[in-house]
Design a protein around this motif. Structure first.
Motif, PDB file in Angstrom:
ATOM      1  N   GLY A 216      50.632  42.555  37.217  1.00  0.00           N
ATOM      2  CA  GLY A 216      50.664  41.788  38.438  1.00  0.00           C
ATOM      3  C   GLY A 216      49.761  40.568  38.413  1.00  0.00           C
ATOM      4  O   GLY A 216      49.092  40.278  37.422  1.00  0.00           O
ATOM      5  N   TYR A 217      49.763  39.866  39.557  1.00  0.00           N
ATOM      6  CA  TYR A 217      48.821  38.759  39.724  1.00  0.00           C
ATOM      7  C   TYR A 217      47.407  39.293  39.878  1.00  0.00           C
ATOM      8  O   TYR A 217      46.463  38.737  39.336  1.00  0.00           O
ATOM      9  CB  TYR A 217      49.216  37.936  40.945  1.00  0.00           C
ATOM     10  N   ARG A 218      47.262  40.387  40.621  1.00  0.00           N
ATOM     11  CA  ARG A 218      45.991  41.083  40.738  1.00  0.00           C
ATOM     12  C   ARG A 218      45.978  42.267  39.769  1.00  0.00           C
ATOM     13  O   ARG A 218      47.026  42.709  39.292  1.00  0.00           O
ATOM     14  CB  ARG A 218      45.797  41.627  42.156  1.00  0.00           C
ATOM     15  N   SER A 219      44.798  42.791  39.509  1.00  0.00           N
ATOM     16  CA  SER A 219      44.669  44.060  38.797  1.00  0.00           C
ATOM     17  C   SER A 219      43.716  44.949  39.569  1.00  0.00           C
ATOM     18  O   SER A 219      42.635  44.513  39.985  1.00  0.00           O
ATOM     19  CB  SER A 219      44.135  43.862  37.376  1.00  0.00           C
ATOM     20  N   MET A 220      44.107  46.191  39.751  1.00  0.00           N
ATOM     21  CA  MET A 220      43.243  47.181  40.382  1.00  0.00           C
ATOM     22  C   MET A 220      42.421  47.942  39.340  1.00  0.00           C
ATOM     23  O   MET A 220      41.631  48.820  39.700  1.00  0.00           O
ATOM     24  CB  MET A 220      44.082  48.164  41.194  1.00  0.00           C
ATOM     25  N   LEU A 221      42.593  47.610  38.058  1.00  0.00           N
ATOM     26  CA  LEU A 221      41.903  48.322  36.980  1.00  0.00           C
ATOM     27  C   LEU A 221      40.830  47.457  36.334  1.00  0.00           C
ATOM     28  O   LEU A 221      39.646  47.798  36.347  1.00  0.00           O
ATOM     29  CB  LEU A 221      42.907  48.802  35.938  1.00  0.00           C
ATOM     30  N   LEU A 222      41.231  46.333  35.761  1.00  0.00           N
ATOM     31  CA  LEU A 222      40.297  45.406  35.115  1.00  0.00           C
ATOM     32  C   LEU A 222      40.934  44.027  35.118  1.00  0.00           C
ATOM     33  O   LEU A 222      42.051  43.863  34.616  1.00  0.00           O
ATOM     34  CB  LEU A 222      39.994  45.847  33.679  1.00  0.00           C
ATOM     35  N   SER A 223      40.250  43.038  35.699  1.00  0.00           N
ATOM     36  CA  SER A 223      40.817  41.700  35.777  1.00  0.00           C
ATOM     37  C   SER A 223      39.868  40.678  35.165  1.00  0.00           C
ATOM     38  O   SER A 223      38.744  40.999  34.772  1.00  0.00           O
ATOM     39  CB  SER A 223      41.112  41.329  37.237  1.00  0.00           C
ATOM     40  N   ASP A 224      40.348  39.429  35.122  1.00  0.00           N
ATOM     41  CA  ASP A 224      39.546  38.319  34.614  1.00  0.00           C
ATOM     42  C   ASP A 224      38.873  37.563  35.757  1.00  0.00           C
ATOM     43  O   ASP A 224      38.555  36.388  35.621  1.00  0.00           O
ATOM     44  CB  ASP A 224      40.405  37.369  33.781  1.00  0.00           C
ATOM     45  N   ASN A 225      38.643  38.237  36.875  1.00  0.00           N
ATOM     46  CA  ASN A 225      38.019  37.616  38.037  1.00  0.00           C
ATOM     47  C   ASN A 225      36.549  37.290  37.801  1.00  0.00           C
ATOM     48  O   ASN A 225      36.040  36.308  38.333  1.00  0.00           O
ATOM     49  CB  ASN A 225      38.153  38.554  39.239  1.00  0.00           C
ATOM     50  N   SER A 226      35.861  38.099  37.013  1.00  0.00           N
ATOM     51  CA  SER A 226      34.415  37.947  36.860  1.00  0.00           C
ATOM     52  C   SER A 226      34.072  36.913  35.785  1.00  0.00           C
ATOM     53  O   SER A 226      34.947  36.272  35.213  1.00  0.00           O
ATOM     54  CB  SER A 226      33.780  39.291  36.496  1.00  0.00           C
ATOM     55  N   PHE A 227      32.789  36.792  35.512  1.00  0.00           N
ATOM     56  CA  PHE A 227      32.298  35.896  34.470  1.00  0.00           C
ATOM     57  C   PHE A 227      32.534  36.506  33.091  1.00  0.00           C
ATOM     58  O   PHE A 227      32.746  37.718  32.947  1.00  0.00           O
ATOM     59  CB  PHE A 227      30.809  35.634  34.707  1.00  0.00           C
ATOM     60  N   ASN A 228      32.495  35.691  32.040  1.00  0.00           N
ATOM     61  CA  ASN A 228      32.600  36.173  30.664  1.00  0.00           C
ATOM     62  C   ASN A 228      31.474  37.162  30.344  1.00  0.00           C
ATOM     63  O   ASN A 228      30.365  37.044  30.855  1.00  0.00           O
ATOM     64  CB  ASN A 228      32.510  35.009  29.675  1.00  0.00           C
ATOM     65  N   TYR A 229      31.770  38.085  29.440  1.00  0.00           N
ATOM     66  CA  TYR A 229      30.760  39.046  28.978  1.00  0.00           C
ATOM     67  C   TYR A 229      30.882  39.199  27.464  1.00  0.00           C
ATOM     68  O   TYR A 229      31.970  39.083  26.892  1.00  0.00           O
ATOM     69  CB  TYR A 229      30.943  40.407  29.661  1.00  0.00           C
TER      70      TYR A 229
END
Length: 527
Positions: A216-229
């Motif tokens: 999907g457009y969103r992910s309820m598991l793990l997304s790329d919303n946060s900063f790089n790690y």
């Protein structure tokens, strides 16, 4: 300090890349990641629906190693005929191409130069984005590929984003920021990886970046919303593509500094994340995936930094959650991702997530590719839901909430919401158009944003207090012209409206922007 330090992993990508260029054998292959950009991902997904090879579409970034070469070529190769060197570079090629023996190197400028106006509660102000950067990527021998990027950014956000960015001290998706000219945000961001494939079925990477699990457009598991790690990952494609396994070890942190430091800027409180995903395709039209994510302690207030739980290093799905079933310290998230293709241009998908074996969320959606028989177009309908306090932790262990650098690792709305989104995309020759509509209902507890904000604790005494219902709307459209296919260079203009209302209050904002950009990342401003 414009960026977040990750001293515990590696300090610079460049030195490792130079070392790799000095080793190797003959031959040339490609094991690069395809950028996590939603438009690019949809084109890849559409192309693999009609090929015989099994491709697990929920695992992003896609890797060239595991998708058909024709699918990559259909997205990144321009077959047009151009008669001048200038137009070839502008529309068709990377700015720099070097190919000698077993080394292939490309380099491109990256930018987002945008200006516009926002009207918030009848007050009009300027907004703009000023991003400059560079990307260098390539292949070294038949085993190695790499990429490194750097961005320097200044933002003036619309008010609804600016209020959150100010409170957290971040730029969305880019990490910790500092104030720019009183109102704006200034932040630098680097990313990179080295990709090694000893055999075509196996890929090993280490670098600094993001991952996404879902269709999907969103992910309820793990997304790329946060900063790089910083991360170390392993991907294995088995049984002629019917089985795919990916594991990611990530070194993460909060933006809360450790106390009692002799340095004027103490290190941030650390944590670590391990993510495992096992995907199975019993038939080409059906994909079923099992996800496990665990956020491990690396810091205690009374002790300081502590060793990571040994389960962090075990690359086997189920071990982390099994060993932490009765452990209040570490955060355990597990879930299921499913997608089904009943027809050549239709995909149905969904997710279920459970947090600490108690709180739940889900996603259900569908996609219609080649909408109205227009190539490179699609319509997406998606519904996401999360119970209050999903992804949060108790006040005693709040560091281990499901986040990195004060940004959510899953859905950007956090928790305690029901969200409906509709998105449409059309392309004709080089022209494109996007339309979006998002509607959400949220519930807040304790006269504040408890329950919704995952950075607030989920202690029992907070769950029973009175709540407030919030309604939220976001909609608008964008028009543009695609230029260079390698970097998704575009000229564009857009206009959006956002409104939010509670029990006895409401606010609204509308804004427009025009500009020129390269689009290799996702930024989730619909919140």
């Amino acid at each position: 300090m414009k960026n977040i330090e990750h001293k515990s992993f590696f300090k610079e990508n460049t030195f490792v890349l130079v070392f790799l260029m000095l080793i190797g054998s003959t031959g040339l292959s490609q094991h690069q990641n395809i950028p996590i950009n939603y438009t690019i991902s949809q084109k890849i997904e559409k192309s693999v629906l009609i090929v015989k090879q099994n491709v697990h579409s929920a695992i992003k970034p896609f890797q060239q190693t595991f998708i058909p070469p024709a699918s990559y070529a259909s997205v990144f190769n321009d077959s047009g005929v151009y008669y001048y060197d200038f137009t070839v570079k502008l529309f068709q090629e990377n700015l720099l191409n070097i190919k000698e023996d077993d080394v292939f190197l490309t380099a491109d400028p990256l930018f987002n130069l945008t200006t516009g106006r926002t009207n918030y509660m009848d007050t009009t102000t300027w907004i703009y984005t000023n991003t400059r950067g560079v990307r260098v990527s390539g292949n070294i021998t038949s085993k190695f590929s790499f990429e490194t990027r750097y961005y320097e950014n200044q933002f003036y956000y619309p008010e609804y984003l600016d209020s959150v960015a100010d409170a957290r001290g971040v730029a969305f998706g880019l990490g910790r920021s500092k104030t720019f000219k009183g109102k704006g945000h200034d932040v630098g961001m680097s990313s990179g990886y080295i990709s090694y494939s000893p055999i075509k079925e196996l890929n090993i990477q280490f670098g600094q970046g993001k991952h996404f699990i879902g269709d999907g457009y969103r992910s309820m598991l793990l997304s790329d919303n946060s900063f790089n790690y910083p991360y170390l990952s392993l991907s294995a494609n088995l049984l002629d593509g019917k089985l795919f396994y990916k594991t990611v070890n990530a070194w993460m942190q909060t933006l809360e500094r450790m106390p009692l430091s002799a340095s004027p800027e103490a290190l941030f409180k650390r944590k670590a994340g391990s993510f495992h995903y096992l995907s199975f395709k019993p038939k080409k039209q059906l994909e079923i995936g099992f996800f496990e994510g665990v956020i491990f302690r690396r810091y205690e207030d009374s002790v300081g930094e502590i060793p990571i739980d040994p389960a962090f290093y075990v690359p086997v799905i189920g071990v982390g959650s099994g060993l932490n079933v009765n452990n209040d310290f570490n955060k355990v998230v597990f879930g299921i991702n499913v997608n089904f293709t009943p027809a050549e241009y239709i995909k149905i998908y969904g997710q279920f997530v459970m947090d600490d074996f108690s709180k739940t969320g889900y996603q259900i959606g569908g996609k219609w590719f080649d909408l109205l028989k227009v190539k490179n177009s699609w319509l997406i309908l998606e519904y996401n839901s999360a119970v209050p306090y999903l992804f949060s932790k108790s006040g005693e262990n709040i560091t281990q909430n499901y986040s990195h650098a004060t940004q959510e690792l899953a859905h950007p709305l956090g928790a305690s919401f029901n969200e409906l989104l509709v998105m449409a995309h059309f392309e004709k020759d080089r022209f494109f158009a996007n339309a979006k509509y998002f509607y959400a209902q949220k519930e807040r507890f304790g006269g504040s944003i408890y329950g919704e904000n995952i950075f607030f604790p989920n202690d029992d005494n907070l769950i029973s207090v009175g709540s407030e219902k919030i309604s939220w709307n976001y909609f608008g459209a964008e028009l543009g012209l695609n230029l260079n296919i390698k970097t998704r260079m575009q000229i564009f203009g857009n206009a959006f409206s956002r409104s939010e209302s509670g029990n006895n209050w409401s606010n609204n904002e509308w804004f427009w922007q025009i500009g020129m950009r390269t689009t290799l990342n996702n930024f989730y401003y619909e919140q």
